[in-house]
Design a protein around this motif. Structure first.
Motif, PDB file in Angstrom:
ATOM      1  N   GLY A  25       0.800  -1.223   0.000  1.00 60.82           N
ATOM      2  CA  GLY A  25       0.000   0.000   0.000  1.00 60.82           C
ATOM      3  C   GLY A  25       0.830   1.268   0.000  1.00 60.82           C
ATOM      4  N   HIS A  26       0.284   2.306  -0.686  1.00 61.85           N
ATOM      5  CA  HIS A  26       0.888   3.649  -0.686  1.00 61.85           C
ATOM      6  C   HIS A  26       2.295   3.652  -1.298  1.00 61.85           C
ATOM      7  N   GLY A  27       3.123   4.638  -0.954  1.00 61.01           N
ATOM      8  CA  GLY A  27       4.466   4.712  -1.535  1.00 61.01           C
ATOM      9  C   GLY A  27       4.743   6.064  -2.163  1.00 61.01           C
ATOM     10  N   ASN A  39       5.933   5.012   9.081  1.00 61.21           N
ATOM     11  CA  ASN A  39       4.740   5.298   8.294  1.00 61.21           C
ATOM     12  C   ASN A  39       4.332   4.069   7.493  1.00 61.21           C
ATOM     13  N   GLU A  40       3.082   4.139   7.038  1.00 59.12           N
ATOM     14  CA  GLU A  40       2.461   2.953   6.437  1.00 59.12           C
ATOM     15  C   GLU A  40       3.236   2.438   5.233  1.00 59.12           C
ATOM     16  N   LYS A  41       3.695   3.354   4.364  1.00 61.08           N
ATOM     17  CA  LYS A  41       4.304   2.903   3.107  1.00 61.08           C
ATOM     18  C   LYS A  41       5.546   2.057   3.337  1.00 61.08           C
ATOM     19  N   ILE A  94      -1.547  -4.925   0.912  1.00 65.46           N
ATOM     20  CA  ILE A  94      -1.127  -4.859   2.313  1.00 65.46           C
ATOM     21  C   ILE A  94      -1.158  -3.414   2.810  1.00 65.46           C
ATOM     22  N   HIS A  95      -1.836  -3.182   3.911  1.00 65.02           N
ATOM     23  CA  HIS A  95      -1.988  -1.833   4.461  1.00 65.02           C
ATOM     24  C   HIS A  95      -1.865  -1.840   5.980  1.00 65.02           C
ATOM     25  N   CYS A  96      -1.753  -0.642   6.546  1.00 65.66           N
ATOM     26  CA  CYS A  96      -1.771  -0.491   7.997  1.00 65.66           C
ATOM     27  C   CYS A  96      -2.946   0.402   8.372  1.00 65.66           C
ATOM     28  N   ASN A  97      -3.493   0.115   9.518  1.00 69.70           N
ATOM     29  CA  ASN A  97      -4.660   0.838   9.984  1.00 69.70           C
ATOM     30  C   ASN A  97      -4.252   2.066  10.812  1.00 69.70           C
ATOM     31  N   ARG A 156     -10.383   6.034   3.726  1.00 69.08           N
ATOM     32  CA  ARG A 156      -8.972   6.398   3.886  1.00 69.08           C
ATOM     33  C   ARG A 156      -8.115   5.774   2.787  1.00 69.08           C
ATOM     34  N   GLU A 157      -8.332   4.473   2.511  1.00 69.19           N
ATOM     35  CA  GLU A 157      -7.493   3.816   1.502  1.00 69.19           C
ATOM     36  C   GLU A 157      -7.788   4.346   0.100  1.00 69.19           C
ATOM     37  N   ASN A 158      -9.054   4.645  -0.184  1.00 67.85           N
ATOM     38  CA  ASN A 158      -9.390   5.169  -1.512  1.00 67.85           C
ATOM     39  C   ASN A 158      -8.873   6.599  -1.702  1.00 67.85           C
TER      40      ASN A 158
HETATM   41 ZN   LIG Z   1      -3.414   2.143   3.500  1.00 68.80          ZN
END
Ligand SMILES: [Zn+2]
Length: 577
Positions: A25-27, A39-41, A94-97, A156-158
């Motif tokens: 996820g993200h990046g 951070n999540e990325k 794959i993501h983080c909450n 949030r993810e969208n």
């Molecule tokens: Zn995410």
């Protein structure tokens, strides 16, 4: 145009799990959600790479495709299309909450207000504090019901799409923050919800059984990447970065290994189920020691927090947080980033030694850095492949040398036996076996020179006694006795040579039928027969045609001066003068 008119890929019939797309996820410019340190990325990329490695090492029949392998920004739609284009059997995002708390204060009227802060572009954000309450892991599949007010994760993810350059165009006007948009989205449901949910629940139990995660269950929401992928697909929220204890776990090498292993085991079980296999495993991954949940452990030690009270947020953060980043560390981060950038460049240029050195330096700066480790492993693999390639080449060379040496030995033997044509053939074969070798080329040249010299010797008219010629013409042709002898003495004449023989041909022989002025001259022991005698070369040419029509297809013109054979071209030159 409504976003719901976006075209969809036809759904794929899955009978196995052969191609898996892993989506970190993200990046890049999109960090995702932030913990106090991580951070999540970065967390999602580390887990994604570990998961990919596990699959590549343990499931040889599965091809892994990543939507990103480095810290780069990838559009949401593109992530789904990577899976569609590659005809993937499974899509794992794959993501983080996050569940940050906003900082509030009472204004002068006693009303609760949010504290805010301005970013560089002047945009106002609510000020957040780390929130220790929610923790645990949950996995999402494409949802049908989007309950109002319960779409935080999807929203949030969208929302990553808002960072894209042409997001309005790409998403046909989809507004990730609007509840109505999700209702339209839920009208198109995936044919793979059931399969996706099966896989999601396997992940959840692995998280819970081995990785010590609190199981928040399988959830359904309208998440763009799940909506747009034409195969079973899940989005897993590995944990809350806003919970400092969970953040510490997810940011650690150990935690990331545990999460990747859990997803891997779930994938392995899911694959076996889809493919109708009943395999049991007894390997290191299967026998991973089960962890206890660190939040629960912490609560045991701090009974005052059992009810989820937030009183000691600061203490928890302080206990779990690594030392604050000082200026030296900042320099290290800059140095690390520079090293990685350079190392990536060198790797792209295939300068393996240079890039290895740089990744090792980066690893020195950032202990346990998953990215550098992954890259170093990649380089080792490339080096092994190169070494293998060189060995194969050496083997091929050996075989080639052997064949070449054998051919040369044969050719040399044939040369010694004066079997010129055969020797030449062998040298040519040797040249094919090892092009560019000088020896066979030289030998072929020598043979050709020798052959030329031999044929020259055969044609060498210097050895012919002109008297022989004249004498031999006598009595050869009965038909035309007036032309028994060469017609011109001391001048140049042309005749048509049509055959050679080791003994005289009877004048009455059928072989001479139709030929005029037949005679011969000697070349060594061989008698070369000619017909016709002409002073003008064009007449000789005409006669040559006639001789050829009589069946002597190779008949050619020879020239004589004063009865001695001379070069035809030279004769032409002298005739013209
Ligand atoms: Zn995410």
């Amino acid at each position: 145009m409504l976003f719901s008119t976006l075209s969809f890929q036809p759904f794929k019939k899955t009978s196995g799990v052969k191609i898996v797309v892993i989506d970190a996820g993200h990046g890049g410019k999109d960090p995702g959600c932030n913990g106090a340190i991580h951070n999540e990325k970065e967390v999602t990329l580390a887990i994604a790479l570990k998961l990919g490695n596990l699959i590549e090492e343990n499931l040889k029949d599965v091809k892994v495709i990543y939507t990103r392998k480095t810290d780069v920004f990838v559009e949401l739609e593109e992530r789904a299309q990577v899976a569609n284009r590659n005809n993937a059997d499974l899509f794992i995002s794959i993501h983080c909450n996050a569940a940050a708390k906003f900082v509030t204060y009472k204004d002068k009227n006693g009303k609760t207000q949010y504290k805010t802060w301005k970013d560089k572009k002047g945009k106002i954000h609510k000020k957040e504090v780390t929130n220790p309450v929610p923790y645990g892991s949950e996995t999402y599949v494409m949802g049908i019901k989007n309950e109002k007010g319960k779409m935080e994760v999807a929203k949030r993810e969208n929302a990553s799409m808002l960072l894209e350059e042409n997001y309005e165009k790409t998403y046909n006007g989809f507004d990730p923050s609007s509840d109505e948009a999700y209702i339209i989205m839920s009208l198109t449901t995936s044919a793979y919800v059931e399969q996706s949910a099966k896989f999601a629940s396997l992940i959840q139990s692995e998280y819970n059984n081995k990785a010590g995660r609190i199981d928040k269950g399988v959830q359904r929401q309208s998440i763009w990447v799940l909506w747009r992928t034409a195969m079973p697909s899940i989005l897993t929220e590995v944990g809350f970065l806003t919970n400092p204890i969970e953040e510490k776990f997810l940011g650690s090498e150990k935690g990331q290994t545990y999460m990747a292993s859990a997803i891997f085991r779930a994938l392995r079980n899911y694959k076996n189920e889809v493919e109708g296999k009943n395999e049991k495993y007894n390997d290191e991954i299967e026998n991973q020691e089960a962890l206890e949940n660190e939040n629960l452990l912490y609560q045991k030690e701090h009974p005052e927090l059992k009810d989820g009270s937030e009183t000691d947020v600061k203490d928890i953060v302080a206990e779990n947080q690594e030392p604050p980043i000082n200026n030296d560390d900042k320099k290290d981060i800059e140095k690390y980033n520079a090293l990685i950038k350079k190392a990536d460049e060198k790797l792209k240029e295939r300068k393996l030694e240079d890039s290895k050195k740089l990744y090792t330096q980066a690893l020195d700066l950032k202990k346990d850095d998953a990215y550098s480790k992954q890259k170093l492993a990649e380089i080792t693999k490339i080096e092994v492949d190169i070494k293998k390639g060189e060995d194969d080449k050496a083997k091929a060379n050996d075989a080639q040398n052997k064949q070449y040496n054998e051919l040369i030995a044969k050719a040399d033997k044939l040369t010694a036996d004066k079997k010129w044509e055969d020797a030449k053939k062998k040298y040519q074969e040797a040249l094919i076996a090892k092009p560019g070798e000088k020896y066979p080329k030289q030998k072929i040249k020598e043979i050709e020179e020798k052959q030329a010299a031999l044929s020259e010797a055969q044609n060498d008219t210097a050895k012919i006694n002109p008297k022989d010629l004249i004498n031999n013409y006598a009595g050869q042709t009965k038909k035309d006795t007036s032309k028994k002898t060469p017609s011109i003495k001391g001048g140049i004449e042309f005749k048509v040579q049509f055959t050679s023989s080791d003994k005289e041909i009877e004048a009455s022989s059928n072989k001479l039928k139709g030929l005029e002025n037949v005679g011969y001259y000697k070349a060594g022991a061989v008698l070369k027969y000619t017909a016709g005698v002409f002073t003008k070369p064009d007449e000789a040419v005409k006669y040559q045609t006639k001789v050829r029509d009589l069946g002597y297809k190779d008949a050619f013109i020879v020239a004589f001066k004063n009865g001695e054979r001379i070069d035809y071209k030279e004769a032409l030159k002298q005739v013209k003068q």
